[in-house]
Design a protein around this motif. Structure first.
Motif, mmCIF file in Angstrom:
data_model
loop_
_atom_site.group_PDB
_atom_site.id
_atom_site.type_symbol
_atom_site.label_atom_id
_atom_site.label_comp_id
_atom_site.label_asym_id
_atom_site.label_seq_id
_atom_site.Cartn_x
_atom_site.Cartn_y
_atom_site.Cartn_z
ATOM 1 N N ILE A 192 0.894 -1.300 -0.100
ATOM 2 C CA ILE A 192 0.261 -0.110 0.015
ATOM 3 C C ILE A 192 0.937 1.262 0.071
ATOM 4 C CG2 ILE A 192 -1.680 -1.184 1.160
ATOM 5 C CD1 ILE A 192 -1.016 0.544 3.788
ATOM 6 N N LEU A 193 0.362 2.467 -0.513
ATOM 7 C CA LEU A 193 0.979 3.725 -0.506
ATOM 8 C C LEU A 193 0.468 4.731 -0.134
ATOM 9 C CD1 LEU A 193 3.831 4.854 -1.148
ATOM 10 C CD2 LEU A 193 2.769 5.226 -3.421
ATOM 11 N N LEU A 194 0.896 5.540 0.722
ATOM 12 C CA LEU A 194 0.060 6.881 1.088
ATOM 13 C C LEU A 194 0.989 8.121 0.606
ATOM 14 C CD1 LEU A 194 -2.320 7.823 3.974
ATOM 15 C CD2 LEU A 194 -0.570 9.505 3.006
ATOM 16 N N CYS A 195 0.269 8.795 -0.380
ATOM 17 C CA CYS A 195 1.022 9.772 -0.580
ATOM 18 C C CYS A 195 0.057 11.191 -0.928
ATOM 19 C CB CYS A 195 1.924 9.559 -2.032
ATOM 20 S SG CYS A 195 0.671 9.442 -3.503
ATOM 21 N N THR A 196 0.766 12.373 -0.777
ATOM 22 C CA THR A 196 -0.102 13.532 -1.110
ATOM 23 C C THR A 196 -0.174 13.728 -2.647
ATOM 24 O OG1 THR A 196 1.811 15.077 -0.951
ATOM 25 C CG2 THR A 196 0.662 14.525 1.105
ATOM 26 N N GLY A 197 -1.158 14.497 -2.875
ATOM 27 C CA GLY A 197 -1.309 14.733 -4.350
ATOM 28 C C GLY A 197 -0.089 15.638 -4.785
ATOM 29 N N GLU A 198 0.499 16.384 -3.936
ATOM 30 C CA GLU A 198 1.626 17.018 -4.196
ATOM 31 C C GLU A 198 2.870 16.028 -4.406
ATOM 32 O OE1 GLU A 198 2.966 19.842 -1.422
ATOM 33 O OE2 GLU A 198 4.682 20.631 -2.586
ATOM 34 N N GLN A 199 2.980 15.140 -3.638
ATOM 35 C CA GLN A 199 3.930 13.949 -4.014
ATOM 36 C C GLN A 199 3.691 13.253 -5.113
ATOM 37 O OE1 GLN A 199 3.703 12.106 -0.230
ATOM 38 N NE2 GLN A 199 5.290 13.128 0.902
ATOM 39 N N PHE A 200 2.539 12.933 -5.423
ATOM 40 C CA PHE A 200 2.323 12.079 -6.557
ATOM 41 C C PHE A 200 2.730 13.026 -7.780
ATOM 42 C CE2 PHE A 200 -0.328 11.028 -10.340
ATOM 43 C CZ PHE A 200 -0.404 9.800 -10.339
ATOM 44 N N THR A 201 2.342 14.309 -7.763
ATOM 45 C CA THR A 201 2.679 15.296 -8.830
ATOM 46 C C THR A 201 4.355 15.244 -9.241
ATOM 47 O OG1 THR A 201 0.725 16.677 -8.379
ATOM 48 C CG2 THR A 201 2.682 17.706 -9.626
ATOM 49 N N ASN A 202 5.125 15.308 -7.935
ATOM 50 C CA ASN A 202 6.490 15.470 -8.009
ATOM 51 C C ASN A 202 6.994 13.917 -8.862
ATOM 52 O OD1 ASN A 202 6.440 17.731 -6.963
ATOM 53 N ND2 ASN A 202 6.865 17.086 -4.716
ATOM 54 N N ASP A 203 6.408 12.966 -8.394
ATOM 55 C CA ASP A 203 6.951 11.704 -9.049
ATOM 56 C C ASP A 203 6.682 11.628 -10.702
ATOM 57 O OD1 ASP A 203 8.036 10.124 -6.916
ATOM 58 O OD2 ASP A 203 6.498 8.472 -6.975
ATOM 59 N N ILE A 204 5.592 12.094 -10.732
ATOM 60 C CA ILE A 204 5.089 11.932 -12.260
ATOM 61 C C ILE A 204 6.256 13.197 -13.044
ATOM 62 C CG2 ILE A 204 3.546 12.382 -14.171
ATOM 63 C CD1 ILE A 204 3.016 10.037 -12.312
ATOM 64 N N VAL A 205 6.204 14.315 -12.432
ATOM 65 C CA VAL A 205 7.111 15.278 -13.443
ATOM 66 C C VAL A 205 8.543 14.792 -13.253
ATOM 67 C CG1 VAL A 205 7.792 17.629 -12.869
ATOM 68 C CG2 VAL A 205 5.548 17.164 -12.458
ATOM 69 N N GLU A 206 9.063 14.250 -12.266
ATOM 70 C CA GLU A 206 10.526 13.654 -12.154
ATOM 71 C C GLU A 206 10.458 12.436 -13.209
ATOM 72 O OE1 GLU A 206 12.773 12.366 -8.463
ATOM 73 O OE2 GLU A 206 11.840 14.558 -8.189
ATOM 74 N N GLY A 207 9.450 11.443 -13.311
ATOM 75 C CA GLY A 207 9.343 10.547 -14.137
ATOM 76 C C GLY A 207 9.717 11.210 -15.471
ATOM 77 N N ILE A 208 8.876 11.915 -15.923
ATOM 78 C CA ILE A 208 8.937 12.418 -17.118
ATOM 79 C C ILE A 208 10.180 13.054 -17.350
ATOM 80 C CG2 ILE A 208 7.951 14.286 -18.714
ATOM 81 C CD1 ILE A 208 5.262 13.939 -17.071
ATOM 82 N N ARG A 209 10.863 13.682 -16.501
ATOM 83 C CA ARG A 209 12.204 14.192 -16.519
ATOM 84 C C ARG A 209 13.314 13.399 -16.766
ATOM 85 N NH1 ARG A 209 13.948 16.963 -11.827
ATOM 86 N NH2 ARG A 209 12.018 18.216 -11.986
#
Ligand code: ADP
Ligand code: MG
Length: 463
Positions: A192-209
């Motif tokens: 399971i994973l709990l993250c904030t909307g902000e953390q999810f956003t950062n993860d995606i942005v970093e993944g793209i980068r």
């Protein structure tokens, strides 16, 4: 040798010493000497203790003849209920016993190795200690709580997604974490994973980068439950919403649970894609309102205990009566504790009121107003529409007893009369009767809305 090892051995040595006292030497030597402590785990009801036995014969005898005996000894040593399990295992520390002979004290620094749901929870992004056990429920959050319980006990099947919304500090994050905790308690290796909307956003942005989008996707899509706190944060971010949409679908379609929180319902989140809104609305949407007085009292009780202070009910009520949100209460408690520790003063109602920035007369307290007991008696008799004689008399009729107890409570708390004085005024009663009446009302106040309303109503007529 690590600390946990020493402590386990020390603990077991102590237990064996205690057992020895009640056993014959041959019995002790045959059944207890060839045992050791394999592990001791903290569980909800106390401890889970696994005892190693040198042979299956020893194991069988202990199980059938000495289980209760061992349970009692362990319980008296650890002050907690103990579940015991026996296994056949050789003692890995047999040769080291001598080394720990001098290690004292035994229980004082016992570092019990826990099957750490907490550790696992933290590694999953959960906030430590936000569980159902310390979540208070009242009408303002009952729906959300019931839904959360249902999801926690049946992830993926009850409501999917579960969408919890409400203002700041109403307990959304706490409740979401409690679901995660419950899932881990029943299945410690659940992914399971709990993250904030902000953390999810950062993860995606970093993944793209970093061109690692695929591995970011995999990280989320393999989960059994995904919790996103403050999902409103992804609104207006196209690439992130796109990723979330697919992640969400992948999870829900494979029966994984999704829980989301937000400061408003999906329909009111500006710039949230329509397809996400409709996905969120396909599950259950529950809201949490600001806590009412009753809930604020309960939260204060929980939080003050957690912070290690014991506050009287009158103090709790004063704080609850002068704060609106859980965050505000927590902030106040922290301040109060610091003040008290630094200055070493006693927590009194007037001190608390002062800290709350409330001069006493602004508060509902009527301490500063000079009232005579007679006036109070008249007002209470009027309030309940009963005669003064019934109020002060001996009738055990419920409609008289409660007003009489409230009268004694107000004379004590607000007029500050002594128990003896009150006894004299109220039908020449014994001071212990007065004490019981006052205590009874004190205990009822946090749990009974009617009583609180009555007392507040009476106080208004007295102001
Ligand atoms: P939100 O996420 O809604 O802003 P939190 O879950 O962070 O609010 O809650 C703020 C604080 O109030 C936390 O310390 C939380 O434990 C406490 N709290 C809120 N509601 C409750 C409740 N019903 N019972 C116990 N504690 C609560
Ligand atoms: Mg929150």
């Amino acid at each position: 040798m690590d600390i946990a090892q020493i402590d386990k051995q020390s603990l077991w040595k102590e237990i064996l010493e205690r057992a020895k006292v009640s056993l014959t030497l041959p019995n002790y030597n045959t059944w207890f000497a060839p045992t050791h402590l394999i592990s001791i785990l903290k569980i909800e009801s106390g401890y889970f203790v696994e005892i190693g036995c040198s042979s299956s014969f020893v194991k069988k005898t202990l199980e059938t003849r000495y289980l209760g005996f061992l349970q009692e000894i362990l319980q008296s040593a650890l002050h907690k209920h103990c579940e015991i399990e026996f296994s056949v295992a050789s003692d890995p520390n047999k040769t080291n016993i001598k080394e720990i002979e001098s290690s004292t004290p035994l229980f004082a620094n016992l570092a019990v190795k826990t099957l750490s749901v907490d550790e696992k929870a933290i590694s999953c992004g959960l906030r430590k200690g936000y569980t159902f056990t310390n979540f208070a429920v009242s009408s303002s959050n009952q729906m959300a709580w019931a839904a959360a319980e249902a999801v926690a006990n049946n992830p993926g099947n009850a409501y999917n997604p579960l969408f919890i919304w409400g203002g700041v500090g109403v307990g959304k994050t706490h409740l979401m974490n409690a679901i995660g905790y419950t899932i881990l308690e029943s299945q410690i290796d659940a992914s399971i994973l709990l993250c904030t909307g902000e953390q999810f956003t950062n993860d995606i942005v970093e993944g793209i980068r970093n061109k690692t989008t695929q591995s970011v996707r995999n990280k989320y899509r393999k989960l059994k439950a995904l919790f996103v706190d403050d999902i409103q944060f992804i609104a207006g971010k196209d690439a992130v919403q796109e990723e979330f949409f697919h992640t969400f679908n992948a999870l829900v379609n494979s029966g994984s649970q999704v829980v989301l929180t937000s400061d408003r319902p999906p329909s009111e989140i500006a710039k949230l894609e329509e397809r996400l809104k409709s996905r969120f609305e396909a599950g259950l949407i529950v809201d949490i309102a600001q806590p009412d007085f009753e809930l604020r009292c309960a939260i204060l009780q929980i939080k003050s205990k957690e912070k290690g202070i014991d506050l009287d009910m009158d103090i709790i009520q004063i704080i609850a009566g002068n704060t609106n949100s859980a965050r505000q209460m927590e902030g106040f408690l922290t301040r109060l504790i610091t003040e008290v520790r630094v200055k070493g003063i006693e927590i009194t109602p007037s001190y608390v009121l002062e800290m709350l920035g409330k001069p006493q007369k602004e508060n509902n307290q009527i301490k500063n107003i000079k009232l005579t007991p007679d006036e109070v008696i008249s007002k209470i008799a009027n309030y309940f529409s009963i005669g003064k004689r019934s109020l002060l008399g001996n009738s055990r009729q419920k409609s008289f007893v409660l007003p009489r107890q409230i009268l004694m409570y107000i004379l004590r708390i607000d007029l500050g009369l002594s128990l003896q004085e009150i006894g004299k005024i109220v039908g020449d009663r014994d001071h212990t009767t007065v004490m019981h009446a006052v205590d009874k009302i004190k205990q009822m106040i946090p749990n009974n809305v009617n009583i609180r309303e009555d007392i507040e109503g009476i106080k208004k007529t007295l102001l």
